[in-house]
Design an enzyme around this catalytic site. Sequence first.
Site, PDB file in Angstrom:
ATOM      1  N   GLY A  43      74.380  57.329  27.264  1.00  0.00           N
ATOM      2  CA  GLY A  43      73.268  57.546  28.193  1.00  0.00           C
ATOM      3  C   GLY A  43      72.973  58.980  28.583  1.00  0.00           C
ATOM      4  O   GLY A  43      71.812  59.339  28.783  1.00  0.00           O
ATOM      5  N   GLU A  98      76.450  62.950  33.959  1.00  0.00           N
ATOM      6  CA  GLU A  98      76.213  61.503  33.910  1.00  0.00           C
ATOM      7  C   GLU A  98      74.727  61.208  34.014  1.00  0.00           C
ATOM      8  O   GLU A  98      73.983  61.938  34.667  1.00  0.00           O
ATOM      9  CB  GLU A  98      76.941  60.821  35.081  1.00  0.00           C
ATOM     10  CG  GLU A  98      78.238  60.125  34.690  1.00  0.00           C
ATOM     11  CD  GLU A  98      78.026  58.807  33.946  1.00  0.00           C
ATOM     12  OE1 GLU A  98      77.007  58.640  33.241  1.00  0.00           O
ATOM     13  OE2 GLU A  98      78.894  57.928  34.070  1.00  0.00           O
ATOM     14  N   ASP A 102      75.966  53.951  39.445  1.00  0.00           N
ATOM     15  CA  ASP A 102      75.554  52.660  40.001  1.00  0.00           C
ATOM     16  C   ASP A 102      76.645  52.230  40.987  1.00  0.00           C
ATOM     17  O   ASP A 102      76.623  52.613  42.150  1.00  0.00           O
ATOM     18  CB  ASP A 102      75.375  51.702  38.826  1.00  0.00           C
ATOM     19  CG  ASP A 102      74.836  50.346  39.220  1.00  0.00           C
ATOM     20  OD1 ASP A 102      74.633  50.095  40.410  1.00  0.00           O
ATOM     21  OD2 ASP A 102      74.607  49.512  38.320  1.00  0.00           O
ATOM     22  N   LYS A 130      71.982  55.420  42.299  1.00  0.00           N
ATOM     23  CA  LYS A 130      71.360  54.218  42.877  1.00  0.00           C
ATOM     24  C   LYS A 130      71.785  54.082  44.319  1.00  0.00           C
ATOM     25  O   LYS A 130      72.974  54.171  44.640  1.00  0.00           O
ATOM     26  CB  LYS A 130      71.761  52.980  42.088  1.00  0.00           C
ATOM     27  CG  LYS A 130      70.897  52.795  40.873  1.00  0.00           C
ATOM     28  CD  LYS A 130      71.025  51.392  40.349  1.00  0.00           C
ATOM     29  CE  LYS A 130      70.592  51.359  38.893  1.00  0.00           C
ATOM     30  NZ  LYS A 130      70.838  50.047  38.299  1.00  0.00           N
ATOM     31  N   PHE A 151      67.167  47.932  37.943  1.00  0.00           N
ATOM     32  CA  PHE A 151      67.636  48.364  36.630  1.00  0.00           C
ATOM     33  C   PHE A 151      66.558  49.233  35.975  1.00  0.00           C
ATOM     34  O   PHE A 151      65.395  48.852  35.930  1.00  0.00           O
ATOM     35  CB  PHE A 151      67.954  47.155  35.748  1.00  0.00           C
ATOM     36  CG  PHE A 151      68.820  47.510  34.574  1.00  0.00           C
ATOM     37  CD1 PHE A 151      70.191  47.640  34.724  1.00  0.00           C
ATOM     38  CD2 PHE A 151      68.261  47.728  33.323  1.00  0.00           C
ATOM     39  CE1 PHE A 151      70.997  47.990  33.648  1.00  0.00           C
ATOM     40  CE2 PHE A 151      69.058  48.067  32.235  1.00  0.00           C
ATOM     41  CZ  PHE A 151      70.436  48.200  32.398  1.00  0.00           C
ATOM     42  N   VAL A 152      66.936  50.408  35.522  1.00  0.00           N
ATOM     43  CA  VAL A 152      65.957  51.340  34.958  1.00  0.00           C
ATOM     44  C   VAL A 152      66.305  51.718  33.514  1.00  0.00           C
ATOM     45  O   VAL A 152      67.463  51.610  33.094  1.00  0.00           O
ATOM     46  CB  VAL A 152      65.846  52.624  35.814  1.00  0.00           C
ATOM     47  CG1 VAL A 152      65.233  52.324  37.169  1.00  0.00           C
ATOM     48  CG2 VAL A 152      67.197  53.322  35.971  1.00  0.00           C
ATOM     49  N   ASP A 158      69.344  52.787  28.509  1.00  0.00           N
ATOM     50  CA  ASP A 158      68.913  51.739  27.594  1.00  0.00           C
ATOM     51  C   ASP A 158      69.036  50.341  28.161  1.00  0.00           C
ATOM     52  O   ASP A 158      69.709  50.105  29.166  1.00  0.00           O
ATOM     53  CB  ASP A 158      69.786  51.782  26.339  1.00  0.00           C
ATOM     54  CG  ASP A 158      71.198  51.238  26.619  1.00  0.00           C
ATOM     55  OD1 ASP A 158      71.831  51.730  27.572  1.00  0.00           O
ATOM     56  OD2 ASP A 158      71.628  50.305  25.914  1.00  0.00           O
ATOM     57  N   ARG A 164      65.845  54.464  25.078  1.00  0.00           N
ATOM     58  CA  ARG A 164      66.502  55.732  25.429  1.00  0.00           C
ATOM     59  C   ARG A 164      65.583  56.936  25.234  1.00  0.00           C
ATOM     60  O   ARG A 164      65.764  57.973  25.864  1.00  0.00           O
ATOM     61  CB  ARG A 164      67.749  55.945  24.555  1.00  0.00           C
ATOM     62  CG  ARG A 164      68.885  54.963  24.813  1.00  0.00           C
ATOM     63  CD  ARG A 164      70.146  55.449  24.125  1.00  0.00           C
ATOM     64  NE  ARG A 164      71.181  54.442  23.978  1.00  0.00           N
ATOM     65  CZ  ARG A 164      72.089  54.129  24.907  1.00  0.00           C
ATOM     66  NH1 ARG A 164      72.069  54.733  26.078  1.00  0.00           N
ATOM     67  NH2 ARG A 164      72.997  53.206  24.676  1.00  0.00           N
TER      68      ARG A 164
HETATM   69  P1  IMP Z   1      78.850  52.145  37.300  1.00  0.00           P
HETATM   70  O1  IMP Z   1      80.267  52.159  36.840  1.00  0.00           O
HETATM   71  O2  IMP Z   1      78.485  50.845  37.963  1.00  0.00           O
HETATM   72  O3  IMP Z   1      78.496  53.334  38.183  1.00  0.00           O
HETATM   73  O4  IMP Z   1      77.944  52.144  36.020  1.00  0.00           O
HETATM   74  C1  IMP Z   1      77.587  53.285  35.374  1.00  0.00           C
HETATM   75  C2  IMP Z   1      77.052  53.001  33.978  1.00  0.00           C
HETATM   76  O5  IMP Z   1      76.348  51.759  33.889  1.00  0.00           O
HETATM   77  C3  IMP Z   1      76.060  54.088  33.626  1.00  0.00           C
HETATM   78  O6  IMP Z   1      76.698  55.197  33.028  1.00  0.00           O
HETATM   79  C4  IMP Z   1      75.101  53.351  32.716  1.00  0.00           C
HETATM   80  O7  IMP Z   1      75.546  53.405  31.373  1.00  0.00           O
HETATM   81  C5  IMP Z   1      75.124  51.923  33.183  1.00  0.00           C
HETATM   82  N1  IMP Z   1      73.987  51.639  34.094  1.00  0.00           N
HETATM   83  C6  IMP Z   1      74.042  51.457  35.430  1.00  0.00           C
HETATM   84  N2  IMP Z   1      72.823  51.232  35.939  1.00  0.00           N
HETATM   85  C7  IMP Z   1      71.966  51.288  34.906  1.00  0.00           C
HETATM   86  C8  IMP Z   1      70.524  51.136  34.805  1.00  0.00           C
HETATM   87  O8  IMP Z   1      69.775  50.921  35.773  1.00  0.00           O
HETATM   88  N3  IMP Z   1      69.996  51.259  33.542  1.00  0.00           N
HETATM   89  C9  IMP Z   1      70.762  51.513  32.444  1.00  0.00           C
HETATM   90  N4  IMP Z   1      72.098  51.665  32.496  1.00  0.00           N
HETATM   91  C10 IMP Z   1      72.696  51.551  33.715  1.00  0.00           C
HETATM   92 MG    MG Z   2      74.191  51.582  28.872  1.00  0.00          MG
END
Ligand code: IMP
Ligand code: MG
Length: 178
Positions: A43, A98, A102, A130, A151-152, A158, A164
């Site tokens: 990403g 990053e 999320d 987020k 979700f974006v 992606d 992407r």
């Molecule tokens: P976290 O561990 O929940 O903070 O997730 C982080 C990872 O989840 C990011 O590096 C993304 O690859 C993926 N992710 C989280 N939210 C989104 C979204 O809205 N769109 C696409 N990928 C996301």
């Molecule tokens: Mg991903």
Amino acid sequence: MDSNIGRIVVGEAELQAMVKTLGRRITDDYQGRPPLLVGVLKGAFVFMSDLARAIELPVEFDFMAVSSYGSATRTSGVVRILKDLDLDLTGRHVLIVEDIVDSGLTLAYLRKNLAARGPASLEVCTLLLKEGLQKTEPDLRYIGFTIPPAFVVGYGLDVGERYRNLPYIAEYAGSGRG
Ligand code: IMP
Ligand code: MG
């Protein structure tokens, strides 16, 4: 126009302006100690590519690929390293790049893992944060945009490897998350 692409959350011009701003801040903050940019694949590659060109310092690059265990849409915080860094972090000024934070669980794991390798400093630059979903308090030095918890996709992000290459960030309006 793809009907799975919903509302634009951050437009192209706004994105590019923020990349320039972050690049200037990083250039100022890292005078005399050029950072090693660590991108989290896949990403972050689009953002990292633009960000690196907005930093007027002799930066170096490395990449890491991780995957979270758990369901497709919720990370569990248990992270597996799919591709480790090539470079030694000892004494380096490491800046993790990053795409999005999320739950913050992926980042919390990465931070701990990289901190154990003896860097001189360790900071995080995320394009997106987020709102209100973090399970741990993320320590983020640079944040591009704080966005609502939808979700974006786009600009590196992606759904099932698609979208992407969109030059903006939009809400995903399709069903499922790939
Ligand atoms: P976290 O561990 O929940 O903070 O997730 C982080 C990872 O989840 C990011 O590096 C993304 O690859 C993926 N992710 C989280 N939210 C989104 C979204 O809205 N769109 C696409 N990928 C996301
Ligand atoms: Mg991903």
